[in-house]
Design an enzyme around this catalytic site. Structure first.
Site, PDB file in Angstrom:
ATOM      1  N   ASP A  12       1.077  -1.080   0.068  1.00 20.66           N
ATOM      2  CA  ASP A  12      -0.005   0.015  -0.019  1.00 20.66           C
ATOM      3  C   ASP A  12       0.893   1.192  -0.001  1.00 20.66           C
ATOM      4  O   ASP A  12       2.054   0.962  -0.077  1.00 20.66           O
ATOM      5  CB  ASP A  12      -1.036   0.020   1.277  1.00 20.66           C
ATOM      6  CG  ASP A  12      -1.712   1.254   1.337  1.00 20.66           C
ATOM      7  OD1 ASP A  12      -2.648   1.579   0.382  1.00 20.66           O
ATOM      8  OD2 ASP A  12      -2.054   1.657   2.594  1.00 20.66           O
ATOM      9  N   SER A  13       0.461   2.399   0.024  1.00 18.06           N
ATOM     10  CA  SER A  13       1.068   3.682   0.056  1.00 18.06           C
ATOM     11  C   SER A  13       1.437   3.919   1.314  1.00 18.06           C
ATOM     12  O   SER A  13       2.443   4.853   1.635  1.00 18.06           O
ATOM     13  CB  SER A  13       0.116   4.852  -0.416  1.00 18.06           C
ATOM     14  OG  SER A  13      -0.915   4.936   0.306  1.00 18.06           O
ATOM     15  N   TYR A  44      -0.857   8.151  -2.691  1.00 19.32           N
ATOM     16  CA  TYR A  44      -1.132   7.653  -3.949  1.00 19.32           C
ATOM     17  C   TYR A  44      -2.452   8.419  -4.724  1.00 19.32           C
ATOM     18  O   TYR A  44      -2.454   8.571  -5.917  1.00 19.32           O
ATOM     19  CB  TYR A  44      -1.424   6.247  -4.132  1.00 19.32           C
ATOM     20  CG  TYR A  44       0.086   5.272  -4.255  1.00 19.32           C
ATOM     21  CD1 TYR A  44       1.169   5.976  -3.820  1.00 19.32           C
ATOM     22  CD2 TYR A  44      -0.238   4.008  -4.347  1.00 19.32           C
ATOM     23  CE1 TYR A  44       2.264   4.983  -3.797  1.00 19.32           C
ATOM     24  CE2 TYR A  44       1.049   3.159  -4.286  1.00 19.32           C
ATOM     25  CZ  TYR A  44       2.208   3.842  -3.997  1.00 19.32           C
ATOM     26  OH  TYR A  44       3.158   2.922  -4.098  1.00 19.32           O
ATOM     27  N   GLY A  45      -3.520   8.962  -3.773  1.00 21.78           N
ATOM     28  CA  GLY A  45      -4.820   9.246  -4.378  1.00 21.78           C
ATOM     29  C   GLY A  45      -4.857  10.323  -5.117  1.00 21.78           C
ATOM     30  O   GLY A  45      -5.674  10.606  -5.752  1.00 21.78           O
ATOM     31  N   CYS A  75      -4.314  -1.365  -1.729  1.00 22.57           N
ATOM     32  CA  CYS A  75      -4.503  -0.250  -2.030  1.00 22.57           C
ATOM     33  C   CYS A  75      -5.598  -0.039  -3.081  1.00 22.57           C
ATOM     34  O   CYS A  75      -5.219  -0.623  -4.567  1.00 22.57           O
ATOM     35  CB  CYS A  75      -3.182   0.633  -2.146  1.00 22.57           C
ATOM     36  SG  CYS A  75      -3.353   2.346  -2.785  1.00 22.57           S
ATOM     37  N   ASN A  76      -6.744   0.539  -3.099  1.00 26.37           N
ATOM     38  CA  ASN A  76      -7.463   0.915  -4.209  1.00 26.37           C
ATOM     39  C   ASN A  76      -6.990   1.517  -5.451  1.00 26.37           C
ATOM     40  O   ASN A  76      -7.173   1.140  -6.361  1.00 26.37           O
ATOM     41  CB  ASN A  76      -8.712   1.553  -3.765  1.00 26.37           C
ATOM     42  CG  ASN A  76      -9.646   0.644  -2.713  1.00 26.37           C
ATOM     43  OD1 ASN A  76     -10.526  -0.003  -2.961  1.00 26.37           O
ATOM     44  ND2 ASN A  76      -9.393   0.265  -1.481  1.00 26.37           N
ATOM     45  N   THR A  77      -6.382   2.698  -4.789  1.00 27.41           N
ATOM     46  CA  THR A  77      -5.644   3.420  -5.784  1.00 27.41           C
ATOM     47  C   THR A  77      -4.580   2.677  -6.791  1.00 27.41           C
ATOM     48  O   THR A  77      -4.880   2.529  -8.230  1.00 27.41           O
ATOM     49  CB  THR A  77      -5.108   4.736  -5.431  1.00 27.41           C
ATOM     50  OG1 THR A  77      -5.699   5.181  -4.215  1.00 27.41           O
ATOM     51  CG2 THR A  77      -4.816   5.858  -6.530  1.00 27.41           C
ATOM     52  N   GLU A 156      -3.646   8.480   8.046  1.00 21.47           N
ATOM     53  CA  GLU A 156      -2.167   8.308   8.068  1.00 21.47           C
ATOM     54  C   GLU A 156      -1.429   9.052   9.307  1.00 21.47           C
ATOM     55  O   GLU A 156      -0.452   8.565   9.715  1.00 21.47           O
ATOM     56  CB  GLU A 156      -1.809   8.478   6.805  1.00 21.47           C
ATOM     57  CG  GLU A 156      -0.345   8.183   6.639  1.00 21.47           C
ATOM     58  CD  GLU A 156      -0.060   6.481   6.024  1.00 21.47           C
ATOM     59  OE1 GLU A 156      -0.803   5.920   5.868  1.00 21.47           O
ATOM     60  OE2 GLU A 156       1.203   6.177   6.268  1.00 21.47           O
ATOM     61  N   CYS A 188     -11.193   2.503   0.291  1.00 23.77           N
ATOM     62  CA  CYS A 188      -9.882   3.069   0.276  1.00 23.77           C
ATOM     63  C   CYS A 188      -9.506   1.912   1.616  1.00 23.77           C
ATOM     64  O   CYS A 188     -10.050   2.123   2.613  1.00 23.77           O
ATOM     65  CB  CYS A 188      -9.572   4.387   0.882  1.00 23.77           C
ATOM     66  SG  CYS A 188      -7.971   4.947   1.466  1.00 23.77           S
ATOM     67  N   THR A 189      -8.243   1.505   1.589  1.00 25.94           N
ATOM     68  CA  THR A 189      -7.856   0.357   2.724  1.00 25.94           C
ATOM     69  C   THR A 189      -7.579   1.193   3.883  1.00 25.94           C
ATOM     70  O   THR A 189      -7.524   0.547   4.962  1.00 25.94           O
ATOM     71  CB  THR A 189      -6.662  -0.423   2.358  1.00 25.94           C
ATOM     72  OG1 THR A 189      -5.762   0.473   1.729  1.00 25.94           O
ATOM     73  CG2 THR A 189      -7.087  -1.444   1.275  1.00 25.94           C
ATOM     74  N   HIS A 190      -7.355   2.634   3.792  1.00 30.25           N
ATOM     75  CA  HIS A 190      -7.111   3.212   5.222  1.00 30.25           C
ATOM     76  C   HIS A 190      -8.632   3.341   6.103  1.00 30.25           C
ATOM     77  O   HIS A 190      -8.441   3.434   7.068  1.00 30.25           O
ATOM     78  CB  HIS A 190      -6.635   4.832   4.921  1.00 30.25           C
ATOM     79  CG  HIS A 190      -5.342   4.875   4.739  1.00 30.25           C
ATOM     80  ND1 HIS A 190      -4.629   4.237   3.391  1.00 30.25           N
ATOM     81  CD2 HIS A 190      -4.226   5.323   5.323  1.00 30.25           C
ATOM     82  CE1 HIS A 190      -3.379   4.626   3.554  1.00 30.25           C
ATOM     83  NE2 HIS A 190      -3.147   5.277   4.614  1.00 30.25           N
TER      84      HIS A 190
END
Ligand code: DGL
Length: 270
Positions: A12-13, A44-45, A75-77, A156, A188-190
């Site tokens: 992921d980012s 990344y978004g 990560c979705n992006t 984050e 979004c995985t966050h």
């Protein structure tokens, strides 16, 4: 092709993919994991499609060097912009999973002819990937999308379950485009880190979907079908970031309560 003892590579980012890594570890506690958070390039978004693709490919190259049996784009992006290129690069060397397909399939199955919302980064929303994938399986599902670019950086930075996060979340969820929905995808995985706050906002009236557990189940299914499930105990868990950030360690304990050993690994300038 790799063997069962080879690790699952997850990236992921930043900390978001830990929601997915945690779910995989819970479901498959024997699996060796290599996690890479590309904190040097976070978020990344807001990056261009080409740049996100190149980051995904670069990380996949590293995970292939480590002989991972599976790469999970957590990560979705990055799933939206690098899944194709990563799949092409990897070929038959490893299995590749993204985090978008499981959630899109579940929504299409469970909400035909209903109105559902998606919140995600600008990149994921402007790719149009969720409405495209959902409509392909369920043309009657109405999908309404909202870019929520403040959420991932907020999380984050460790801002969740507090007044600031509540205000920002409420301001996004009260937008016109998200009214009268029956389900919402946390694209979004966050966002599983603010799932509780989102559920509190909807008071049980809207079903909340995040892909972490669904992805873990998909990982199990793929490994089983390919005879790659690791049976030995005592797995090795490795966590790398491309730049050390304060918030990473703190958030990691939500998913790996025993704590993690975080190492800086700059794959971009080795
Ligand atoms: N976790 C990433 C995702 O699922 C978003 C965070 C970012 O913008 O880098 O899209």
């Amino acid at each position: 092709m790799a063997s069962a003892n080879n690790a699952i590579g997850i990236f992921d980012s930043g900390i978001g993919g830990l929601t997915v890594a945690g779910a995989i570890h819970q479901l498959l506690p024997n699996e060796n994991l290599i996690y890479f958070g590309d904190t040097a390039h976070f978020p990344y978004g807001d990056k261009s499609a080409g740049l996100v693709e190149s980051y995904g490919v670069g990380i996949a190259k590293y995970l292939l060097e480590r002989e991972c049996k599976m790469i999970v784009i957590a990560c979705n992006t990055a799933s939206a912009y690098s899944f194709k290129a990563v799949t092409a690069l990897v070929g038959k060397q490893a299995l590749v999973l993204n985090v978008i397909d499981p959630a899109a399939e579940a929504i299409a199955r469970e909400f035909p002819d209903k109105r559902v919302g998606v919140i995600a980064t600008r990149g994921t929303i402007s790719s149009g990937i969720y409405p495209r994938k959902i409509k392909k399986k369920s043309p009657g599902t109405e999908v309404t999308s909202l870019a929520t670019p403040l959420l991932a950086p907020m999380i984050e930075e460790g801002f969740f379950n507090n007044k600031i996060s509540k205000t920002i979340i409420h301001s996004y969820l009260s937008k016109k485009s998200l009214q009268d929905i029956e389900a919402i995808i946390l694209g979004c995985t966050h966002y599983p880190l603010i799932r509780k706050e989102i559920e509190e906002y909807y008071k049980g009236k809207v079903a909340v979907f995040d892909s972490a557990e669904m992805v873990a189940k998909a990982v199990k299914h793929q490994l089983e079908s390919n005879n790659l499930l690791r049976l030995d105990e005592k797995p090795t868990l490795e966590f790398y970031v491309s730049d050390l950030t304060d918030s990473f360690d703190g958030s990691a304990k939500y998913f790996f309560p025993a704590g993690i050993e975080l190492q800086k690994l700059d794959i971009w300038n080795p």
